[in-house]
Motif scaffolding. Structure first.
Motif, PDB file in Angstrom:
ATOM      1  N   ALA A   1       0.901  -1.208   0.170  1.00 56.71           N
ATOM      2  CA  ALA A   1       0.033   0.039  -0.051  1.00 56.71           C
ATOM      3  C   ALA A   1       1.022   1.276   0.042  1.00 56.71           C
ATOM      4  CB  ALA A   1      -1.020   0.106   1.099  1.00 56.71           C
ATOM      5  N   VAL A   2       0.324   2.347  -0.675  1.00 55.79           N
ATOM      6  CA  VAL A   2       1.085   3.685  -0.487  1.00 55.79           C
ATOM      7  C   VAL A   2       1.311   3.945   0.967  1.00 55.79           C
ATOM      8  CG1 VAL A   2       0.714   6.006  -0.955  1.00 55.79           C
ATOM      9  CG2 VAL A   2       0.240   4.326  -2.655  1.00 55.79           C
ATOM     10  N   ASP A   3       2.451   4.272   1.195  1.00 57.47           N
ATOM     11  CA  ASP A   3       2.690   4.988   2.605  1.00 57.47           C
ATOM     12  C   ASP A   3       1.999   6.319   2.583  1.00 57.47           C
ATOM     13  OD1 ASP A   3       4.430   3.024   2.927  1.00 57.47           O
ATOM     14  OD2 ASP A   3       6.052   4.141   1.971  1.00 57.47           O
ATOM     15  N   GLU A   4       1.411   6.265   3.929  1.00 58.58           N
ATOM     16  CA  GLU A   4       0.736   7.679   4.448  1.00 58.58           C
ATOM     17  C   GLU A   4       1.755   8.515   5.021  1.00 58.58           C
ATOM     18  OE1 GLU A   4      -2.243   8.538   3.024  1.00 58.58           O
ATOM     19  OE2 GLU A   4      -2.609   6.508   2.336  1.00 58.58           O
ATOM     20  N   PRO A   5       1.611   9.891   4.656  1.00 58.63           N
ATOM     21  CA  PRO A   5       0.735  10.608   3.885  1.00 58.63           C
ATOM     22  C   PRO A   5       1.377  10.200   2.484  1.00 58.63           C
ATOM     23  CG  PRO A   5       2.127  12.234   4.842  1.00 58.63           C
ATOM     24  CD  PRO A   5       2.572  11.066   5.620  1.00 58.63           C
ATOM     25  N   ALA A   6       0.523  10.277   1.508  1.00 59.55           N
ATOM     26  CA  ALA A   6       0.735   9.821  -0.003  1.00 59.55           C
ATOM     27  C   ALA A   6       1.010  11.109  -0.726  1.00 59.55           C
ATOM     28  CB  ALA A   6       0.032   9.089  -0.656  1.00 59.55           C
ATOM     29  N   ASP A   7       2.046  11.858  -0.642  1.00 63.11           N
ATOM     30  CA  ASP A   7       2.335  13.206  -1.039  1.00 63.11           C
ATOM     31  C   ASP A   7       3.648  13.237  -1.978  1.00 63.11           C
ATOM     32  OD1 ASP A   7       4.371  12.788   0.818  1.00 63.11           O
ATOM     33  OD2 ASP A   7       3.853  14.718   1.940  1.00 63.11           O
TER      34      ASP A   7
ATOM     35  N   ARG B   1       0.587   4.928  -6.519  1.00 56.78           N
ATOM     36  CA  ARG B   1       1.690   5.800  -6.760  1.00 56.78           C
ATOM     37  C   ARG B   1       3.107   5.182  -7.203  1.00 56.78           C
ATOM     38  NH1 ARG B   1       1.394  11.666  -5.217  1.00 56.78           N
ATOM     39  NH2 ARG B   1      -0.655  11.850  -4.813  1.00 56.78           N
TER      40      ARG B   1
ATOM     41  N   ARG C   1       3.083   1.321  -5.851  1.00 58.58           N
ATOM     42  CA  ARG C   1       2.400   1.120  -4.776  1.00 58.58           C
ATOM     43  C   ARG C   1       0.857   1.473  -4.781  1.00 58.58           C
ATOM     44  NH1 ARG C   1       7.208   3.377  -2.801  1.00 58.58           N
ATOM     45  NH2 ARG C   1       8.364   1.791  -1.607  1.00 58.58           N
TER      46      ARG C   1
ATOM     47  N   SER D   1      -3.173   2.342  -3.894  1.00 61.37           N
ATOM     48  CA  SER D   1      -3.754   3.167  -2.831  1.00 61.37           C
ATOM     49  C   SER D   1      -5.230   2.839  -2.762  1.00 61.37           C
ATOM     50  CB  SER D   1      -3.763   4.612  -2.956  1.00 61.37           C
ATOM     51  OG  SER D   1      -4.250   5.105  -4.357  1.00 61.37           O
ATOM     52  N   THR D   2      -5.683   2.821  -3.923  1.00 61.89           N
ATOM     53  CA  THR D   2      -7.471   2.365  -4.018  1.00 61.89           C
ATOM     54  C   THR D   2      -7.715   1.543  -5.031  1.00 61.89           C
ATOM     55  OG1 THR D   2      -7.976   4.462  -5.447  1.00 61.89           O
ATOM     56  CG2 THR D   2      -8.072   4.618  -3.273  1.00 61.89           C
TER      57      THR D   2
END
Lengths: 69, 143
Positions: free
Chosen positions: B35-41, B60, B68, B70-71
């Protein structure tokens, strides 16, 4: 993935190729990196890329033994 | 008029992903996706666009060249709306890089069993998903 393979990948994708050109020299950086790492098959690239690159490719030392006039 | 290539270039510039990293990533053999690491910026935001897939995945591409996720978007459009949906998906999304390479197929195959097993999914959505999966070439991924 070698630099030459990246060029070939760009040649297969007009959108990515044009994006590389729009990115202010990404394509030329790849081309330069490929030149320093391996021999670039000039005819293949000329056939693959747009005509506007022919003059650029002509100016580079590409095939073995061939030098800029 | 902004071309698709210009939009890709803008996305890459914004996300600081070089063409070299993107080309490497598009050719990678990555078959599992965290999964995308948060925060995904950071990184290049993308979406898959396999026309015969009942789901689309967003995520992303990191600066490290790793994809990675995210949804996962499950289309619940009625079957007769499928063509219109595909046409809509063909339009260029200004905020997402649309993957058109083999890596998207691996993402879809990785995600489908997890989506189907998601207990939080509404029954009616699951029913539509399973029906559309069965009618697609991805149906075998749930058996």
């Amino acid at each position: 993935m070698s630099e030459l393979d990246k060029l070939r990948r760009l040649a297969a994708s007009p959108e990515l190729y044009r994006a590389a050109l729009a990115l202010g020299g990404e394509f030329y950086r790849l081309l330069g990196a490929a030149r320093t790492s391996e021999e670039i098959p000039a005819a293949e690239l000329k056939a693959a890329f747009a005509r506007d690159l022919e003059s650029l490719l002509d100016g580079l030392r590409l095939d073995s033994g061939r030098t800029t006039p | 008029v902004t071309t698709e290539a210009e939009q890709i270039a803008q996305l890459m510039k914004r996300s600081k992903i070089s063409m070299s990293v993107l080309l490497d990533a598009l050719s990678s053999e990555q078959s599992t996706f965290a999964a995308v690491d948060e925060p995904a910026d950071s990184g290049l935001p993308f979406i898959t666009r396999l026309v015969d897939s009942p789901i689309q995945v967003t995520g992303r591409l990191g600066l490290d060249g790793v994809w990675r996720l995210s949804t996962c978007v499950v289309s619940v459009a009625a079957e007769h709306e499928a063509d219109a949906e595909i046409n809509a998906a063909d339009s260029i999304d200004e905020d997402l890089f649309v993957i058109v390479d083999g890596i998207d197929e691996r993402m879809i195959k990785f995600v489908i069993p997890r989506v189907v097993a998601d207990e939080a999914m509404a029954d009616e959505v699951r029913a539509v998903l399973l029906r559309r999966l069965a009618a697609s070439r991805f149906g075998s991924t749930i058996h």
